[in-house]
Scaffold this active site. Structure first.
Site, short mmCIF file in Angstrom:
data_model
loop_
_atom_site.label_atom_id
_atom_site.label_comp_id
_atom_site.label_asym_id
_atom_site.label_seq_id
_atom_site.Cartn_x
_atom_site.Cartn_y
_atom_site.Cartn_z
CB VAL A 154 -0.93 0.00 1.23
CG1 VAL A 154 -1.76 1.26 1.28
CG2 VAL A 154 -1.83 -1.24 1.21
N PRO A 155 1.08 1.88 -1.16
CG PRO A 155 0.82 2.73 -3.32
CD PRO A 155 0.24 1.73 -2.36
CB CYS A 156 2.08 5.38 2.72
SG CYS A 156 3.29 4.30 3.51
CG HIS A 157 6.52 4.42 -1.55
ND1 HIS A 157 5.83 3.23 -1.35
CD2 HIS A 157 6.75 4.49 -2.89
CE1 HIS A 157 5.67 2.61 -2.51
NE2 HIS A 157 6.22 3.37 -3.47
#
Length: 208
Positions: A177-180
């Site tokens: 889950v790409p919070c970056h």
């Protein structure tokens, strides 16, 4: 590692301690059989494994609902397993086969051949607005970024920029889950659970 296993499992957990030399194949076989038996007997609620990656060792954990946790080494994997035992179930066992698909997809991602994950996720560790934020994040395309303000608007609360930051900082399934991909409005990185170097590495990988 096991945490508070059932009585039957407890009798054999001493076999899971690291051994060396010729006993290692035996240990591996026993561990695999224990994981299979635990699954068949419904005495395994959380399976986990640790994988190597360019951003350090990652702990992967899954329930029967899907991937529930990805943890960076700096979070202390032992602490994370204890938290999972407290919040989900103490019936936790290292069961690499259960997470083979996730490990493979992560390896493909880090090698640059995968741009999105095809995994079932268990979001039980997040709720409310934080969950809204996390469900939006996979919609940010590979190689793209959005600001915290952009994500706040997309999640239905334009003024909740700080809350978006909190949701990203507590994302239980980073990388997948790409919070970056969420950055400050001025383009600077902002904080990241895995550390600034990990966030830079992920964004650099996706920009290549």
């Amino acid at each position: 590692m096991t945490l508070d296993p059932s009585p039957d499992l407890a009798e054999v957990t001493h076999l899971l301690q690291p051994l060396s030399g010729e006993m290692e194949p035996v240990l591996a076989s026993l561990h695999a059989r224990l994981a299979r038996d635990a699954q068949l007997l419904h005495t395994l609620d959380v399976a986990y494994r640790v994988v190597d990656s360019p951003v350090g060792k990652l702990l992967l954990a899954a329930t029967d609902r899907g991937i529930v946790r990805v943890a960076f080494e700096r979070e202390n994997h032992t602490d994370i397993l204890q938290i999972l035992a407290n919040t989900i179930s103490p019936r936790i066992l290292e069961a690499p086969a259960r997470l083979e698909d996730a490990a493979r997809q992560l390896d493909e991602y880090f090698s640059g051949t995968r741009k999105e994950f095809d995994l079932v996720l268990d979001f039980r560790l997040s709720r409310g607005f934080r969950l809204n934020v996390l469900q939006h994040l996979p919609r940010i395309a590979y190689g793209e970024t959005e600001s915290y303000a952009d994500v706040a608007r997309a999640a239905g609360s334009p003024n909740a920029v700080r809350a978006v930051g909190s949701a990203c900082a507590t994302n239980p399934i980073p990388v997948i889950v790409p919070c970056h991909r969420v950055v400050k409005s001025d383009g600077s990185f902002g904080g990241y659970l895995g550390g600034a170097d990990a966030k830079r590495a992920l964004l650099t990988l996706e920009a290549a």
